[in-house]
Write a protein that holds these residues in place. Structure first.
Motif, short mmCIF file in Angstrom:
data_model
loop_
_atom_site.label_atom_id
_atom_site.label_comp_id
_atom_site.label_asym_id
_atom_site.label_seq_id
_atom_site.Cartn_x
_atom_site.Cartn_y
_atom_site.Cartn_z
N UNK A 114 25.03 51.14 45.99
CA UNK A 114 25.03 49.92 46.76
C UNK A 114 26.42 49.26 46.37
N UNK A 115 26.96 49.63 45.16
CA UNK A 115 28.01 48.99 44.80
C UNK A 115 29.20 49.61 44.81
N UNK A 116 30.19 49.03 45.39
CA UNK A 116 31.58 49.72 45.61
C UNK A 116 32.47 49.35 44.74
N UNK A 117 33.40 50.40 44.33
CA UNK A 117 34.55 50.09 43.49
C UNK A 117 35.78 49.74 44.20
N UNK A 118 36.50 48.69 44.18
CA UNK A 118 37.69 48.28 44.82
C UNK A 118 38.93 48.53 44.01
N UNK A 119 39.78 49.39 44.00
CA UNK A 119 40.90 49.45 43.32
C UNK A 119 42.09 48.63 43.93
N UNK A 120 42.85 47.98 43.06
CA UNK A 120 44.04 47.10 43.43
C UNK A 120 45.05 47.29 42.34
N UNK A 121 46.59 47.38 42.92
CA UNK A 121 47.52 47.57 41.93
C UNK A 121 48.04 46.09 41.62
N UNK A 122 48.41 46.09 40.09
CA UNK A 122 48.98 44.91 39.73
C UNK A 122 50.69 44.99 40.17
N UNK A 123 51.35 43.59 40.11
CA UNK A 123 52.67 43.84 40.16
C UNK A 123 53.47 45.18 39.33
N UNK A 124 54.55 45.24 40.05
CA UNK A 124 55.34 46.59 39.20
C UNK A 124 55.66 46.18 37.92
N UNK A 125 55.99 45.00 37.82
CA UNK A 125 56.57 44.37 36.47
C UNK A 125 55.63 44.50 35.43
N UNK A 126 54.26 44.79 35.43
CA UNK A 126 53.10 44.60 34.73
C UNK A 126 52.67 45.92 34.62
N UNK A 127 53.14 47.22 35.05
CA UNK A 127 52.38 48.52 35.09
C UNK A 127 52.43 48.99 34.13
N UNK A 128 53.24 48.61 32.86
CA UNK A 128 53.17 49.22 31.49
C UNK A 128 52.43 48.49 30.52
N UNK A 129 51.72 47.47 31.06
CA UNK A 129 51.24 46.34 30.06
C UNK A 129 49.71 46.65 29.91
N UNK A 130 49.37 46.70 28.67
CA UNK A 130 47.97 46.82 28.31
C UNK A 130 47.62 45.82 27.22
N UNK A 146 56.75 37.43 27.75
CA UNK A 146 56.51 37.40 28.97
C UNK A 146 55.37 38.16 29.58
N UNK A 147 54.78 38.80 28.90
CA UNK A 147 53.73 39.48 29.34
C UNK A 147 52.14 39.00 29.36
N UNK A 148 52.16 37.72 28.41
CA UNK A 148 50.70 37.39 28.37
C UNK A 148 50.91 35.78 28.67
N UNK A 149 49.85 35.23 29.32
CA UNK A 149 49.85 33.70 29.51
C UNK A 149 50.32 32.94 28.48
N UNK A 150 50.98 31.73 28.33
CA UNK A 150 51.29 31.01 27.23
C UNK A 150 50.36 30.70 26.49
N UNK A 151 49.13 30.36 27.14
CA UNK A 151 48.03 30.05 26.26
C UNK A 151 47.41 31.15 25.15
#
Ligand code: PNS
Length: 164
Positions: A114-130, A146-151
């Motif tokens: 009953x549960x569907x998985x939706x895939x979305x792509x983040x902005x290209x500039x974050x494609x290497x960020x983990x 530049x890769x994490x929120x200021x907080x």
């Protein structure tokens, strides 16, 4: 009316701008998005506690009215069902993510069709960020501002894990 609630699950140790980008994209598509932190992750010792991670996500998504934060353990599909969610949202950064994500999506479908998985792509500039790379680079004194929120950056500094 048919409202769509989705779960965006993960370990979020810590939240990155890639996660945040995906949360904003997902929140535009579904009626309500629950960012769900896995409590019993098998990924080893986390840098941030679950309450710390939840607080950071809450602060970073405070401007998004249809986003909430929760924690879960056990099966994701059981949590989704308990929340009344019809969908799970996952980000795909690159083809390398696909195999693991495909396996998880299929396993989750087997467990609860009953549960569907939706895939979305983040902005290209974050494609290497983990989260893993963020922690590794920060520990060695690299600039991840530049890769994490200021907080999140503040919390990383407060942990004092940067190289001396
Ligand atoms: O941050 P991550 O590691 O990409 O998130 C992985 C997560 C939390 C989505 C996944 O490990 C998960 O759903 N764990 C809960 C246990 C579960 O439901 N397992 C069966 C799905 S394969």
């Amino acid at each position: 009316m048919n409202t769509i609630k989705a779960i965006y699950p993960g370990t979020f140790d810590p939240l990155t701008n890639g996660h945040l980008d995906l949360i904003a994209r997902g929140a535009k598509i579904v009626d309500h998005l629950v960012v769900a932190i896995l409590r019993n992750s098998e990924k080893g010792t986390p840098l941030f506690t679950v309450p710390e991670r939840a607080e950071m996500i809450r602060e970073a998504t405070a401007d998004l009215g249809n986003v909430s934060v929760a924690t879960f353990d056990g099966l994701l599909v059981d949590f989704a069902r308990a929340e009344g969610a019809k969908a799970v949202l996952r980000g795909i950064r690159a083809i390398s993510d696909y195999e693991y994500e495909f396996q998880m999506a299929m396993m989750n479908r087997k467990l609860n069709p009953e549960i569907e998985t939706l895939f979305m792509m983040p902005a290209e500039k974050y494609t290497y960020v983990s989260s893993r790379l963020i922690k590794g680079v920060f520990r060695l004194g690299g600039d991840v501002g530049e890769l994490v929120p200021p907080l999140v950056m503040e919390r990383l500094k407060a942990k004092g894990t940067a190289a001396e």
